[in-house]
Scaffold this active site. Structure first.
Site, PDB file in Angstrom:
ATOM      1  N   LEU A  75      -8.812   3.984   0.585  1.00 57.23           N
ATOM      2  CA  LEU A  75      -8.227   2.960  -0.288  1.00 57.23           C
ATOM      3  C   LEU A  75      -6.720   2.832  -0.069  1.00 57.23           C
ATOM      4  O   LEU A  75      -6.092   3.726   0.506  1.00 57.23           O
ATOM      5  CB  LEU A  75      -8.541   3.329  -1.741  1.00 57.23           C
ATOM      6  CG  LEU A  75     -10.050   3.309  -2.057  1.00 57.23           C
ATOM      7  CD1 LEU A  75     -10.374   4.090  -3.326  1.00 57.23           C
ATOM      8  CD2 LEU A  75     -10.546   1.869  -2.176  1.00 57.23           C
ATOM      9  N   PRO A  76      -6.121   1.718  -0.557  1.00 54.50           N
ATOM     10  CA  PRO A  76      -4.717   1.468  -0.203  1.00 54.50           C
ATOM     11  C   PRO A  76      -3.707   2.402  -0.853  1.00 54.50           C
ATOM     12  O   PRO A  76      -2.625   2.611  -0.291  1.00 54.50           O
ATOM     13  CB  PRO A  76      -4.489   0.022  -0.653  1.00 54.50           C
ATOM     14  CG  PRO A  76      -5.604  -0.303  -1.577  1.00 54.50           C
ATOM     15  CD  PRO A  76      -6.747   0.586  -1.235  1.00 54.50           C
ATOM     16  N   THR A 103      -4.062   7.491   2.077  1.00 54.56           N
ATOM     17  CA  THR A 103      -2.750   8.154   2.060  1.00 54.56           C
ATOM     18  C   THR A 103      -2.097   7.921   0.706  1.00 54.56           C
ATOM     19  O   THR A 103      -1.988   6.775   0.258  1.00 54.56           O
ATOM     20  CB  THR A 103      -1.833   7.580   3.158  1.00 54.56           C
ATOM     21  OG1 THR A 103      -2.487   7.703   4.414  1.00 54.56           O
ATOM     22  CG2 THR A 103      -0.507   8.310   3.209  1.00 54.56           C
ATOM     23  N   LYS A 178       0.804  14.293   6.577  1.00 51.03           N
ATOM     24  CA  LYS A 178       0.636  12.850   6.853  1.00 51.03           C
ATOM     25  C   LYS A 178       1.941  12.080   6.584  1.00 51.03           C
ATOM     26  O   LYS A 178       2.348  11.219   7.361  1.00 51.03           O
ATOM     27  CB  LYS A 178      -0.500  12.303   5.971  1.00 51.03           C
ATOM     28  CG  LYS A 178      -0.685  10.799   6.021  1.00 51.03           C
ATOM     29  CD  LYS A 178      -1.214  10.301   7.343  1.00 51.03           C
ATOM     30  CE  LYS A 178      -1.230   8.787   7.381  1.00 51.03           C
ATOM     31  NZ  LYS A 178      -1.521   8.266   8.716  1.00 51.03           N
ATOM     32  N   LYS A 253       4.789   1.912   1.363  1.00 48.04           N
ATOM     33  CA  LYS A 253       4.279   2.938   0.434  1.00 48.04           C
ATOM     34  C   LYS A 253       4.577   4.345   0.971  1.00 48.04           C
ATOM     35  O   LYS A 253       5.109   5.200   0.265  1.00 48.04           O
ATOM     36  CB  LYS A 253       2.762   2.751   0.271  1.00 48.04           C
ATOM     37  CG  LYS A 253       2.054   3.912  -0.424  1.00 48.04           C
ATOM     38  CD  LYS A 253       0.537   3.876  -0.225  1.00 48.04           C
ATOM     39  CE  LYS A 253       0.127   4.119   1.204  1.00 48.04           C
ATOM     40  NZ  LYS A 253      -1.306   4.269   1.414  1.00 48.04           N
TER      41      LYS A 253
END
Ligand code: NAD
Length: 305
Positions: A75-76, A103, A178, A253
């Protein structure tokens, strides 16, 4: 109570996959190709219909969650993951895996992991690297944040989608690495875009710049794999009008999170702040759905689009 013993009895063949975007669709399709029964869901019904054409299912979401041994989310952002998991907890069986490959921040990863574990599920927060092409080819790298004793089982479950599986520590561990990776990626993308724009303005051919830099000290992923100049490399988002890649909104983001993390440990990440501001600007300019390589056009146009 230790629910992990239930999980060992599951075949992990019945999967619910939530989030069928640029990454989720090829990842879920690779699970299908490995012979798993996968039900896929997305707010965008077109993506769901396409997944069904690949052999996926999409019956009632809550029923699927109830029957599944493994629930994936791709998901975003954290808000979407949090909403999805809060609903899933009401229907999941004890000992089922929660595998979130989206992420978001390490702090939020810890929140999701501990909440899920406390409810009797087996959480793994496993962000990925390798992009849309890696998702299609089944060659993603997974940065796994989980209880260590779940690592071998997780590798087996993730195998159809990836090539490299790294145990990164507790629930926050994968997201920490990440975020560091994507901070580095953004810095090299903006750096290469600036040097390529300079070369082009001085009259150099972008294909020759790329060829030379691919075997020189400036070589990096943004040069030889994810080149931001249209037509220089095939299969890059730049060569398809900067569509269906790693979009500017997602990169913004990641860079906001990276900078918040830097502030939390009192690291003066000056270049991190600069590249974050490039991506904030691209989103403000309405380019949020364009690939992150679009920053090359922004720099080439002297900060106009
Ligand atoms: P995307 O925007 O293409 O896909 C996200 C999907 O989630 C969309 O289709 C959206 O409709 C769906 N969605 C949102 N909220 C939902 C909800 N509540 N229920 C069901 N579906 C919902 O994004 P993407 O490029 O596939 O990236 C997904 C995640 O993977 C992000 O967290 C991103 O940072 C990370 N990631 C992306 C790449 C890449 O190259 N695209 C690489 C590595 C990691």
């Amino acid at each position: 109570m230790n629910f992990y013993k239930y999980s060992r009895k599951f075949a992990h063949d019945r999967i619910t996959f939530i989030g069928l975007g640029n990454m989720g669709t090829p990842m879920a399709t690779n699970l299908l190709k490995a012979g798993k029964k996968v039900s896929g869901y997305d707010l965008n019904t077109e993506f769901v219909e396409n997944f069904k054409k690949e052999g996926g299912h999409s019956d009632n979401l809550n029923q699927s969650i109830k029957e599944s041994d493994v629930i994936f989310a791709m998901l975003p952002n954290f808000k979407a993951s949090d909403d999805v998991w809060k609903n899933a907890y009401k229907h999941m069986k004890k000992g089922a895996f929660i595998i979130d490959t989206s992420t978001f921040s390490p702090v939020d990863a810890k929140v999701i992991g501990e909440e899920a574990k406390g409810k009797g599920f087996i959480p793994a927060i496993c962000p990925v690297s390798g992009g849309v092409q890696g998702a299609k080819n089944g060659t993603l790298s997974f940065m796994i944040g989980s209880d260590k004793d779940q690592f071998e089982m997780l590798k087996t479950i993730l195998q159809p989608m990836g090539k490299n599986f790294y145990y990164c520590g507790d629930f926050a561990g994968g997201q920490t690495i990440k975020i560091c990776n994507n901070l580095c990626l953004a810095i090299q993308m903006v750096g290469f875009s600036e040097s390529m724009a300079l070369g082009v303005k001085l009259g150099a051919d972008p294909k020759v710049v790329t060829e030379v830099m691919s075997t020189s000290t400036g070589r990096c992923y943004s040069v030889d794999t994810y080149n931001p100049v249209p037509g220089v490399l095939p299969n890059t988002p730049a060569s398809r009008n900067y569509d269906n890649g790693y979009n500017n909104e997602l990169m913004k983001k990641d860079l906001v999170i990276a900078n918040e993390c830097a502030e939390s440990v009192k690291l003066d990440a000056e270049i991190g702040r600069m590249v974050r501001d490039y991506y904030i600007k691209l989103v403000d300019l309405g380019k949020e759905k364009k690939d992150m390589g679009y920053v090359y056009q922004y720099i080439l146009g002297n900060k106009k689009v």
